[in-house]
Design an enzyme around this catalytic site. Structure first.
Site, PDB file in Angstrom:
ATOM      1  CB  SER A  28      -0.874   0.051   1.254  1.00  0.00           C
ATOM      2  OG  SER A  28      -1.819  -0.969   1.237  1.00  0.00           O
ATOM      3  CG  HIS A  59      -2.765  -2.015  -3.520  1.00  0.00           C
ATOM      4  ND1 HIS A  59      -1.767  -2.942  -3.397  1.00  0.00           N
ATOM      5  CD2 HIS A  59      -2.987  -1.536  -2.284  1.00  0.00           C
ATOM      6  CE1 HIS A  59      -1.415  -3.032  -2.136  1.00  0.00           C
ATOM      7  NE2 HIS A  59      -2.142  -2.190  -1.428  1.00  0.00           N
ATOM      8  CG  HIS A  81      -4.699  -6.868   0.324  1.00  0.00           C
ATOM      9  ND1 HIS A  81      -4.701  -5.966  -0.708  1.00  0.00           N
ATOM     10  CD2 HIS A  81      -3.644  -6.537   1.115  1.00  0.00           C
ATOM     11  CE1 HIS A  81      -3.692  -5.110  -0.546  1.00  0.00           C
ATOM     12  NE2 HIS A  81      -3.034  -5.450   0.540  1.00  0.00           N
ATOM     13  CE1 TYR A  83      -8.382  -5.241   1.693  1.00  0.00           C
ATOM     14  CE2 TYR A  83      -6.502  -5.889   3.042  1.00  0.00           C
ATOM     15  CZ  TYR A  83      -7.078  -5.050   2.094  1.00  0.00           C
ATOM     16  OH  TYR A  83      -6.338  -4.035   1.540  1.00  0.00           O
ATOM     17  CD  GLU A  84      -8.088  -6.766  -2.795  1.00  0.00           C
ATOM     18  OE1 GLU A  84      -8.431  -6.164  -3.812  1.00  0.00           O
ATOM     19  OE2 GLU A  84      -6.932  -7.216  -2.634  1.00  0.00           O
ATOM     20  CB  ALA A 111       1.649  -0.062   4.558  1.00  0.00           C
ATOM     21  CG  MET A 209      -4.620  -5.701   7.184  1.00  0.00           C
ATOM     22  SD  MET A 209      -5.927  -4.577   6.657  1.00  0.00           S
ATOM     23  CE  MET A 209      -6.005  -3.449   8.056  1.00  0.00           C
ATOM     24  CG  HIS A 245      -6.333   2.829   3.168  1.00  0.00           C
ATOM     25  ND1 HIS A 245      -5.326   1.889   3.272  1.00  0.00           N
ATOM     26  CD2 HIS A 245      -6.495   3.045   1.828  1.00  0.00           C
ATOM     27  CE1 HIS A 245      -4.912   1.549   2.053  1.00  0.00           C
ATOM     28  NE2 HIS A 245      -5.604   2.238   1.165  1.00  0.00           N
TER      29      HIS A 245
HETATM   30  N1  HPA Z   1      -2.796  -2.785  11.445  1.00  0.00           N
HETATM   31  C1  HPA Z   1      -2.971  -3.630  10.406  1.00  0.00           C
HETATM   32  N2  HPA Z   1      -2.558  -3.355   9.187  1.00  0.00           N
HETATM   33  C2  HPA Z   1      -1.934  -2.194   8.963  1.00  0.00           C
HETATM   34  C3  HPA Z   1      -1.707  -1.267   9.990  1.00  0.00           C
HETATM   35  C4  HPA Z   1      -2.162  -1.587  11.302  1.00  0.00           C
HETATM   36  O1  HPA Z   1      -2.008  -0.815  12.272  1.00  0.00           O
HETATM   37  N3  HPA Z   1      -1.059  -0.203   9.433  1.00  0.00           N
HETATM   38  C5  HPA Z   1      -0.885  -0.495   8.106  1.00  0.00           C
HETATM   39  N4  HPA Z   1      -1.411  -1.699   7.824  1.00  0.00           N
END
Ligand code: HPA
Length: 270
Positions: A28, A59, A81, A83-84, A111, A209, A245
């Site tokens: 990300s 992305h 991901h 989660y998608e 990230a 994630m 985000h």
């Molecule tokens: N938690 C989970 N995923 C993340 C975070 C977080 O604090 N920061 C960036 N991606």
């Protein structure tokens, strides 16, 4: 043809004979490294039959093939991901196809949130190991023995010799580089403060994630892995403000210059 060989064939047919050796998956807000590839062949995921689509803002959703610092790279600018809603096995299909294309090394970036105030936002962390929080494993299902073993060894998932090289490069370049354990939470919600405390007790240093599924598949396929987390925020409960985000993207962008420099130097000299 299996789904893996079909995907490899479909990607290869777009590369005009170019044979990548190193794959890079950009997290990300970290898509910029892809912009440094000289005259890349750009293939949107949507044009590759069988390729899952990345739907997250920040992305881009393109495969880039080209030369970066004398290295033939295949770059995922935008990752998939769980989660998608993608099946974990679809990540295995992509990484296994990379192996058929001749990829020997994978550099993953993400990230992540820090689980300790000692590693503030803006930090760069070399991943030395991960914790898969019992999430669906991308290798679940029949094993393709031509790609890798049923029960892959994870004792050197983030290759120790490559990590040593990177730590030496970082120190030479005066880039402060933390080293730590990444834990993957499925998302897409950020973590609770209680989860952040629990992750710390489990032995993790950063939470995100992504990444873990790709790394499991790469290890399975005999691809060497190097992983970096860009710390975009302190974990929930370790700071006063809510998570967002937008903050992840802004902080990732800020830290991406030193990550880009480190990866480019590694590609040139590693
Ligand atoms: N938690 C989970 N995923 C993340 C975070 C977080 O604090 N920061 C960036 N991606």
């Amino acid at each position: 043809m299996t789904a893996v060989s079909e995907l490899a064939f479909n990607i290869q047919s777009r590369l005009n004979g170019f044979q990548p050796e190193t794959a890079i998956i950009l997290g990300s807000g970290l898509g910029r490294l892809g912009d440094e590839i000289i005259s890349p062949i750009t293939v949107p995921y949507a044009e590759i039959p069988g390729f899952p689509l990345s739907t997250v803002s920040g992305h881009k959703g393109c495969l880039l093939a080209g030369t970066l610092e004398n290295t033939k790279v295949l770059c995922m600018q935008g990752r998939i991901h769980l989660y998608e809603g993608h099946a974990p096995q679809s990540i295995n299909t992509i990484i296994s196809a990379f192996r058929l294309l001749g990829i020997k090394k994978l550099i993953v970036t993400n990230a992540a949130g820090s689980l300790t105030p000692d590693m503030p936002a803006g930090s760069l962390m070399l991943i030395k190991d991960h914790i898969n929080l019992n999430l669906p494993n991308p290798l679940t299902g029949p094993n393709d023995d031509s790609i890798g073993p049923r029960f892959p060894d994870m004792s050197n998932a983030y290759d120790a010799a490559e990590r040593q090289k990177i730590k030496e490069l970082a120190s030479r370049l005066n880039i402060k580089l933390f080293e730590g354990v990444y834990i993957m939470a499925l998302g897409p919600c950020f973590d609770t403060a209680a989860e952040v405390r629990a992750f710390r007790i489990l032995g993790a240093d950063a939470v995100g994630m992504s990444t873990v599924p790709e790394v499991i598949c790469a290890v399975h396929a005999g691809i060497k892995v190097i992983g970096f987390s860009v710390i975009t925020n302190l974990g929930t409960g370790l700071k006063d403000s809510p998570q967002s985000h937008a903050e992840t993207l802004a902080q990732a962008d800020k830290a991406s210059a030193s990550l880009t420099l480190l990866i480019k130097t590694y590609l040139r000299e590693g």
